[in-house]
Design a protein around this motif. Sequence first.
Motif: not given
Length: 467
Positions: A302-308
């Motif tokens: 989810q943190a990765g998605d938020l980074t995007g």
Amino acid sequence: MKTSHSTFSKKVKPNLSMPQIINMSMGFLGIQMAFGLQNGNASRILANLGADVHELSWFWLVAPITGLIVQPIIGHMGDNTWSPLGRRKPYFLIGAVLCAIGLVMLPNAASVTHLLAANALLLAVIFLAMMDASVNIAMEPFRALVGDMLPKHQGTLGFSVQTILIGIGAVVGSYLPSLLTKLGVSNEASEGFVADNVIYSFYAGAGLLLLTILYTIITTKEYSPEEFAAFDDGKEAAEEKSKFSDIFKDFANIPVQMKKLGIVQFFSWFALFTMWVFTTSALATHHFGLSPDDTHSKAFNQAGDLTGELFGMYNLWAIPFAFLLTPIAKKIGKKQTHALALVFGGLGLISMYFIKDKSLLWISMIGLGFAWASILAMPYAMLIEVIPQRKMGVYMGIFNFFIVIPQIINGLFGGPIVSGIFGDYAIDYVVVGGVCMLIGAVVTMIFIKSEDETPKEIQKEIQQVHF
């Protein structure tokens, strides 16, 4: 593109219309979509495949190192290439095809591992290097094409249009994984594999990259050697055939203004590299409350998605700022515009530490959008004023040294700093990146020479630009 004999007799490049400028830069949309996918997901992919946070910057070294090697060579070759396809367009096509292959292979490194009996993380780094080399093959000629095709007074406009298209491509690339998740595609990855939403996003990026590059190739006609000779008052035709070893002579003779711009670029791109490499880990630990060694959980992805999403936001903000760069620069000057943008960008990075609510991090991206728009346009608009036309490609490639060297230094020491000084909590290093961008703003104001008043004859030509 239609040009008259009388135009060439004046040895002044004709103004290009807005549709012509958009056509010749459309491929940058696809390139930046690929770049956006890489920036937003490479650290996540490498972490999914087993990389620790302090190792991420080392793996990211492949990007600046390939740029350091490839861009000056491609620039030199482009300056001396005249083919039926054109001067720069052959490199667009070659780079796009190779990058599309890299986009397909990178998120599938774990699957390829079973076929080749190789280490998945090692394969991912190889595919990442392949992507970076091919993006550099395609990207540098697009910068040089603006210098080739546009009169100098349209330079800011040309690079601003590129920035707008870059922003659109990056927004699409950055948001794709998150969008696919909302459409029901899984964003969870089994240990040693990459989530489906990332894999399918990379497939889409490969397809759009090829389409946009082909669009530019089909719709843009480059000037012939004879036309360049006319623009350069015959100097292009009289020039002795350039040798590969001339790259070293060109490097030794770079203009003073280019060296000063290089100092600004150093601090700007040191900050950008910090953001690209460490944002996912910074969000995971600082905003999601995860431990630094958690690289597989649902919350980490989810943190990765938020980074995007955040990277998409700053690119989205860059689009309106790109429209504003030309009028702002005309009002207060190019260097003042760039310094102001870097201040906003530095404050944006620093604010990520203080904004604890994830839903408010979009505020930080406003300043970064302003900085990103300016970084992609203003240094190049100032650069083309001081470099010779016939050396446009190689000097654009050499200018890339001032972009990749800070990334290499950051890549070597960033990981150990995050691990040894900040205890693997990357948000503190993101703040360091923000401080570097503020330093870049100070250097811009102190070292960069203010542009002179625009001559009256050029002002008349600017008023004749047709859109």
